[in-house]
Motif scaffolding. Structure first.
Motif, PDB file in Angstrom:
ATOM      1  N   GLN A   1       0.956  -1.453   0.108  1.00 41.29           N
ATOM      2  CA  GLN A   1       0.029  -0.088   0.115  1.00 41.29           C
ATOM      3  C   GLN A   1       0.819   1.418  -0.030  1.00 41.29           C
ATOM      4  N   ARG A   2       1.942   1.188   0.665  1.00 36.53           N
ATOM      5  CA  ARG A   2       2.701   2.385   0.924  1.00 36.53           C
ATOM      6  C   ARG A   2       3.478   2.492  -0.642  1.00 36.53           C
ATOM      7  N   PHE A   3       3.804   1.445  -1.269  1.00 38.43           N
ATOM      8  CA  PHE A   3       4.189   1.721  -2.620  1.00 38.43           C
ATOM      9  C   PHE A   3       3.032   2.161  -3.668  1.00 38.43           C
ATOM     10  N   VAL A   4       2.194   2.215  -3.587  1.00 40.49           N
ATOM     11  CA  VAL A   4       0.985   2.540  -4.223  1.00 40.49           C
ATOM     12  C   VAL A   4       0.901   3.935  -3.981  1.00 40.49           C
ATOM     13  N   LEU A   5       0.715   4.493  -2.713  1.00 38.93           N
ATOM     14  CA  LEU A   5       0.939   5.863  -2.466  1.00 38.93           C
ATOM     15  C   LEU A   5       2.196   6.635  -2.931  1.00 38.93           C
ATOM     16  N   GLU A   6       3.198   6.067  -2.626  1.00 43.02           N
ATOM     17  CA  GLU A   6       4.478   6.753  -3.291  1.00 43.02           C
ATOM     18  C   GLU A   6       4.426   6.823  -4.571  1.00 43.02           C
ATOM     19  N   SER A   7       3.906   5.920  -5.660  1.00 43.73           N
ATOM     20  CA  SER A   7       3.846   5.809  -7.027  1.00 43.73           C
ATOM     21  C   SER A   7       2.802   6.872  -7.468  1.00 43.73           C
ATOM     22  N   ARG A   8       1.817   7.287  -6.645  1.00 45.84           N
ATOM     23  CA  ARG A   8       0.841   8.222  -7.016  1.00 45.84           C
ATOM     24  C   ARG A   8       1.697   9.762  -6.860  1.00 45.84           C
ATOM     25  N   GLU A   9       2.499   9.692  -5.770  1.00 45.56           N
ATOM     26  CA  GLU A   9       3.390  10.990  -5.590  1.00 45.56           C
ATOM     27  C   GLU A   9       4.232  11.189  -6.620  1.00 45.56           C
ATOM     28  N   ARG A  10       4.530  10.025  -7.371  1.00 45.44           N
ATOM     29  CA  ARG A  10       5.810  10.264  -8.551  1.00 45.44           C
ATOM     30  C   ARG A  10       4.951  10.453  -9.748  1.00 45.44           C
ATOM     31  N   ARG A  11       3.532  10.563  -9.605  1.00 38.28           N
ATOM     32  CA  ARG A  11       2.776  11.086 -10.818  1.00 38.28           C
ATOM     33  C   ARG A  11       2.786   9.709 -11.829  1.00 38.28           C
ATOM     34  N   CYS A  12       2.813   8.565 -11.026  1.00 37.85           N
ATOM     35  CA  CYS A  12       2.536   7.088 -11.983  1.00 37.85           C
ATOM     36  C   CYS A  12       1.052   7.098 -11.710  1.00 37.85           C
ATOM     37  N   ALA A  13       0.514   6.440 -12.975  1.00 35.44           N
ATOM     38  CA  ALA A  13      -0.970   6.061 -13.243  1.00 35.44           C
ATOM     39  C   ALA A  13      -0.672   4.695 -12.794  1.00 35.44           C
ATOM     40  N   VAL A  14      -1.452   4.211 -11.670  1.00 36.58           N
ATOM     41  CA  VAL A  14      -1.804   2.931 -10.957  1.00 36.58           C
ATOM     42  C   VAL A  14      -3.115   2.347 -11.331  1.00 36.58           C
ATOM     43  N   LEU A  15      -3.197   1.306 -11.704  1.00 39.07           N
ATOM     44  CA  LEU A  15      -4.414   0.649 -11.900  1.00 39.07           C
ATOM     45  C   LEU A  15      -4.552  -0.861 -11.143  1.00 39.07           C
ATOM     46  N   PHE A  16      -5.301  -0.931 -10.331  1.00 43.85           N
ATOM     47  CA  PHE A  16      -5.048  -2.278  -9.355  1.00 43.85           C
ATOM     48  C   PHE A  16      -6.377  -2.834  -9.396  1.00 43.85           C
ATOM     49  N   SER A  17      -6.516  -4.314  -9.409  1.00 45.95           N
ATOM     50  CA  SER A  17      -7.717  -4.895  -8.962  1.00 45.95           C
ATOM     51  C   SER A  17      -7.563  -5.741  -7.682  1.00 45.95           C
ATOM     52  N   THR A  18      -8.750  -5.611  -6.987  1.00 48.64           N
ATOM     53  CA  THR A  18      -8.677  -6.174  -5.548  1.00 48.64           C
ATOM     54  C   THR A  18     -10.026  -6.770  -4.985  1.00 48.64           C
ATOM     55  N   HIS A  19     -10.133  -7.324  -4.032  1.00 50.89           N
ATOM     56  CA  HIS A  19     -11.275  -7.782  -3.391  1.00 50.89           C
ATOM     57  C   HIS A  19     -11.376  -7.224  -1.907  1.00 50.89           C
ATOM     58  N   GLN A  20     -10.259  -6.331  -1.557  1.00 51.13           N
ATOM     59  CA  GLN A  20     -10.229  -5.778  -0.236  1.00 51.13           C
ATOM     60  C   GLN A  20     -10.693  -4.371  -0.505  1.00 51.13           C
ATOM     61  N   MET A  21     -11.877  -4.278   0.199  1.00 47.94           N
ATOM     62  CA  MET A  21     -12.531  -2.990   0.365  1.00 47.94           C
ATOM     63  C   MET A  21     -11.842  -1.848   0.972  1.00 47.94           C
ATOM     64  N   SER A  22     -11.129  -2.242   2.086  1.00 38.97           N
ATOM     65  CA  SER A  22     -10.549  -1.353   3.009  1.00 38.97           C
ATOM     66  C   SER A  22      -9.207  -0.719   2.151  1.00 38.97           C
ATOM     67  N   GLU A  23      -8.760  -1.696   1.364  1.00 41.20           N
ATOM     68  CA  GLU A  23      -7.567  -1.080   0.505  1.00 41.20           C
ATOM     69  C   GLU A  23      -7.966  -0.091  -0.304  1.00 41.20           C
ATOM     70  N   VAL A  24      -9.259  -0.165  -0.926  1.00 42.44           N
ATOM     71  CA  VAL A  24      -9.736   0.324  -2.078  1.00 42.44           C
ATOM     72  C   VAL A  24      -9.871   1.875  -1.337  1.00 42.44           C
ATOM     73  N   GLU A  25     -10.555   2.055  -0.043  1.00 37.88           N
ATOM     74  CA  GLU A  25     -11.022   3.162   0.641  1.00 37.88           C
ATOM     75  C   GLU A  25      -9.643   3.976   0.970  1.00 37.88           C
ATOM     76  N   LEU A  26      -8.629   3.140   1.259  1.00 40.44           N
ATOM     77  CA  LEU A  26      -7.355   3.725   1.693  1.00 40.44           C
ATOM     78  C   LEU A  26      -6.579   4.372   0.296  1.00 40.44           C
ATOM     79  N   LEU A  27      -6.480   3.680  -0.611  1.00 39.66           N
ATOM     80  CA  LEU A  27      -5.719   4.200  -1.749  1.00 39.66           C
ATOM     81  C   LEU A  27      -6.323   4.704  -2.991  1.00 39.66           C
ATOM     82  N   ALA A  28      -7.593   4.386  -3.424  1.00 42.81           N
ATOM     83  CA  ALA A  28      -8.240   4.655  -4.752  1.00 42.81           C
ATOM     84  C   ALA A  28      -8.478   6.014  -4.901  1.00 42.81           C
TER      85      ALA A  28
END
Lengths: 240, 679
Positions: A172-199
């Motif tokens: 999750q930390r990596f995804v947030l850091e990627s956003r900071e680096r202006r990277c486009a992140v597309l991820f699939s998941t079944h974890q709703m808490s993760e979506v709420e945190l990251l998306a």
């Protein structure tokens, strides 16, 4: 950066993905939700040039996945759900190998590999064979492998599947850091808490079609639900 | 191709392969330790066997043996002699005794005695008893003879008017090469195959199973470069395994020779030039195995599935490897072209010091050609999504045979798939081989008629009518235009002399068995008009209908539904050629395939089996008429049984005109196009 334009993928009479259109901008994290067999993995594989679309197109930085696959692969980091690693290579060897495959020079690899080892906290097992690593360690190595070439777009297919809290947190930390680096992140998941945190935005796919899309707030308003889990269930059931 | 990428993949694969215990076992441990261990084992077993014999002598029940013979037998510690007034054969059968010796001593100095030996050929001890006792009997017989000669004051040479002495003029090296050449080629090729087997599966199906292939194919390296790197690794492992085996075997044999071979007058070693040539020839062979295994293993979804798929291929490959072990099979041009077998024979010839240069080059070229084909096959397998993810397989689960047939019939379509049509022809071919040939042997010409109608035409019509296809398209039953018919006739009239030329050229390399030629001439020889008419019905009209329904109907139409026209025509022609093979000779393959290609081309362009049927009838009918008409055969064929060049030139012209006026493919009845439009 990442775009699906009316993508369709059929296997004979089975329609896996149908008229799927969505966009992920640089610096945006997009979560693709869907039940098992909804078509998430197929759609991501089309984007990653592994499957040929039956209709429509997918692009990365303007390059078409079907007609310019090599250009797309240079600009995309793809993490498959299978989490496959070469069992008889160490994480360090694996990262160097994929750096080479991505066309990086030896000096660039020599700089990048230690960076990734530190970023994903791989130091303690960087020289052990991958076959002896735990699930969490393997997943961290897999993600490091997928971004070895520092791509502007990243696709993660269920990246935290089967991981413990600590390993999930690292990803999750990596995804947030990627956003900071202006990277486009597309991820699939079944974890709703993760979506709420990251998306930043969410797309819910049901039977190959995009059944709902928007920010979490927009999805909750659309479904008149109070939690993302309930909103997802409602959309997924309505899509049947 | 970017060779830096190929090298990168190769280095990584080699690193991983060398860290795989299974591959190392096959590649290093087996060759280094197996042969010395085997040698030690054989020696130890021999010693053990000798000791066993010494400790427990064989039991010989002697009846009528006395005096000198008895003393001879008793002096041998490996024999335990028991006396019996009336020994029984059953004691040997039941294993109580190893041999029953019944001796009738000579009644006087001029009479012959008799010795009968009863032993059990299925028991090793009984055979040893026979061997040992026979030696003593011969020694006793010799001593009796010597005494009789001495009594008659005759020299020993009196009893031996001719002394035979044979000695092989082969050098010890050649003897060694001869012995090695019988089995070493098979072992070497087998070890190359085994060396490539596991890495090929591990680097393809294994990678797929571990989920790494998907990752690999998201890197900007084209699949052909990935496959090239993998293939180089597999080939290198295969060659290394073979070379290590070769050296380990030679060293082991050299050591063994010190102990055993001196007695056999052989030097078990090969010249360095031979070893080097053998290693060079192993390279294309390793390439061939590696590419075939890689291509096939890639299509499997798991390691286990790949093993199951490759095992039959592995077993089938062993058959041609055994060719050098069969006595009396030299390396000829046709045999040089046999995949694997050609190289195996060449190895034997090299080891015995006499490889004919022409066939040797042919074997090398053919193996390189097969290797390239296999490489192309492997490269094409890679990167295909159905191969990667196995997505073509419908999720149907287990179904009974009835459900499968019902499912097959319910899926309406225009034409059979290539797999369905090839499966049909394979079934019909087997039926024809087992039942049809028997019918023809028992019933003669009537047998041909019956088997063609019942085993070819009837199944083809039933397949097209009862299957979920459109009958007219599957059997290509389009009414031809007069131009199409005229073109077909010109093509076959022009193609026939060229076919004869091919057959003649082929006969320069492949001898036609005289019995086969006589039988064929007898079959198509007719003297009266009614006989000619009957023959035209049996060998011209019937195949023109029945074989066309199968080969240009079901087979060609099915093939065109799933592959390019050129390939479909060539494949159907090769199958048609193979259908005309017989146990005695392969001489009919090439001319039949040529005929099949012409007929296939015409049916593809015209969509009409009526045209190819007419052509087939003309081809077979003309042959009957030429053989039946006195003088015509000489007019057609030159003195060396080759067609006259003037006739071949005329044929080329007719063929050219026929092809020129042959209508272009088109019209809604031509199946492939209908299929495409309905997709």
């Amino acid at each position: 950066m990442i775009e699906f334009d009316n993508l369709a993928k059929r296997y004979g009479e089975i329609v896996a993905v149908d008229s799927l259109s969505l966009k992920v901008a640089p610096g945006e994290v997009y979560a693709l939700l869907g039940a098992n067999g909804a078509g998430k993995t197929t759609a991501l594989r089309c984007l990653a040039t592994l499957l040929q679309p039956s209709a429509g197109r997918t692009t990365v930085a303007g390059y078409d996945s079907a007609t310019q696959p090599l250009e797309v692969r240079r600009r995309l980091g793809f993490l498959a759900a299978s989490m496959g690693l070469y069992e008889r290579l160490s994480p360090r060897e694996l990262l160097s190998y994929f750096g080479g495959l991505q066309g990086m020079t030896e000096s660039a690899i020599a700089r990048r590999v230690p960076e990734l080892i530190e970023l994903f906290d791989l130091t303690s097992f960087a020289d052990r064979l991958c076959g002896s690593l735990s699930t969490g360690q393997r997943q961290r190595v897999s993600i490091a492998r997928s971004i070895v070439h520092d791509p502007p777009g990243v696709v993660l297919d269920e990246p935290t599947l089967g991981l413990d809290v600590l390993s999930s947190e690292a990803i999750q930390r990596f995804v947030l850091e990627s956003r900071e680096r202006r990277c486009a992140v597309l991820f699939s998941t079944h974890q709703m808490s993760e979506v709420e945190l990251l998306a930043d935005r969410v797309g819910i796919i049901a039977h190959g079609r995009l059944a709902a899309e928007g920010t979490i707030q927009q999805i909750l308003e659309l479904t008149s639900e109070t939690t993302l889990s309930r909103a997802f269930l409602q959309v997924a059931k309505a899509g049947r | 191709m970017n060779f830096a990428n190929v090298l990168l993949v190769f280095r990584k694969e080699l690193t991983e392969t060398l860290r795989d215990r299974r591959t190392l076992l096959i590649m290093l441990v087996v060759p280094i330790f197996l042969y010395p261990l085997l040698l030690i084992l054989v020696q130890q077993l021999a010693i053990f066997g000798r000791r066993q014999l010494e400790e427990a002598p064989v039991t010989v029940v002697a009846q009528g043996a006395g005096g000198e013979l008895l003393a001879l037998l008793q002096s041998d510690s490996s024999i335990s002699v028991e006396f019996a007034a009336a020994g029984t054969i059953s004691s040997v059968q039941q294993g109580e005794a190893d041999l029953l010796l019944v001796v009738q001593q000579p009644s006087d100095e001029h009479a012959s005695g008799r010795a009968a030996l009863y032993y059990d050929a299925t028991r090793e001890r009984s055979r040893i008893a026979l061997e040992t006792t026979t030696e003593h009997l011969e020694a006793w017989s010799d001593s009796l003879l010597m005494r009789r000669l001495a009594a008659a004051s005759l020299p020993e040479s009196f009893a031996e008017p001719l002394v035979l002495a044979d000695s092989s003029v082969a050098t010890a090296e050649r003897m060694g090469g001869y012995a090695l050449g019988r089995f070493l080629p098979m072992l070497l090729i087998l070890m190359t195959l085994l060396g490539a087997f596991y890495p090929a599966i591990d680097l393809s199906a294994g990678e797929k199973e571990r989920g790494t292939l998907e990752t690999l194919l998201t890197t900007p390296v084209p699949p052909r470069e990935v496959v090239a790197g993998k293939f180089l690794t597999v080939a290198l492992v295969g060659i290394s395994a073979a070379v290590l085996n070769l050296f380990s075997m030679l060293l082991t044999f050299r050591y063994a020779a010190v102990q055993f071979a001196e007695a056999a007058d052989m030097q078990v070693s090969l010249p360095w030039s031979t070893v080097l040539t053998v290693v060079l020839f192993l390279i294309p062979l390793a390439v061939f195995f590696s590419a075939v295994f890689l291509g096939m293993a890639l299509r499997a979804q798991s390691f286990k599935e790949a093993q199951n798929t490759l095992t039959p291929v592995q077993l089938a490959s062993i058959l041609p490897m055994t060719l050098p072990m069969v006595p009396g099979i030299p390396l000829t041009y046709p045999l040089a072209l046999v995949p694997i077998g050609g190289v195996a024979l060449l190895f034997r010839e090299l080891m015995t010091g006499g490889a004919p240069p022409g066939p040797a080059v042919a074997a090398l070229v053919a193996t390189i050609f097969y290797a390239l084909l296999a490489l192309r096959f492997a490269s094409r397998s890679f990167g295909r999504e159905d191969v990667l993810f196995g997505v073509r397989e419908a999720p149907v689960g287990r179904r009974s045979l009835g459900q499968r047939i019902a499912g097959w019939r319910s899926g309406r379509r225009i034409l059979p798939t290539p797999a369905e049509s090839l499966g049909f022809v394979a079934a019909v071919g087997l039926l024809y081989f087992y039942v049809g040939v028997t019918l023809q042997i028992r019933m003669g010409e009537e047998g041909i008629l019956v088997s063609q109608l019942l085993l070819l035409a009837l199944p083809a019509v039933l397949f097209a009518v009862l299957g979920p296809y459109r009958t007219r398209q599957t059997l290509a039953l389009r009414t031809p235009s007069p131009r199409a018919l005229a073109a077909g006739i010109l093509i076959i009239l022009g193609g026939m002399p060229i076919g004869w030329l091919l057959a003649w050229a082929q006969s320069l390399f492949m001898e036609i068995p005289a019995e086969f030629l006589t039988a064929l001439e007898d079959l198509i020889r007719a003297e009266t008009a009614s006989e000619i008419l009957w023959l035209l019905i049996v060998v011209a009209l019937t195949p023109a209908i029945c074989e066309e329904l199968v080969f240009r109907g079901v087979l060609l139409q099915g093939l065109t539904s799933g592959m390019k026209a050129g390939r479909a025509i060539i494949l159907s022609a090769l199958v048609f050629g193979a259908f005309h093979l017989s146990i005695e000779t392969a001489i009919r393959f090439l001319p039949s395939a040529w005929l099949g290609a012409l007929l296939g081309l015409v049916v593809w362009r015209t969509g009409s089996l009526f045209v190819s049927g007419t052509m087939h009838f003309i081809n077979n009918g003309l042959i009957v008429l030429i053989v039946a008409t006195p003088g015509l055969e000489q007019l057609v064929m030159g003195p060396n049984e080759q067609p006259r060049w003037s006739l071949v030139a005329l044929g080329a012209v007719l063929l050219g005109v026929g092809l020129r006026i042959l209508p272009k493919r088109g019209g809604s009845l031509v199946a492939g196009e209908v299929l495409a439009s309905e997709r």
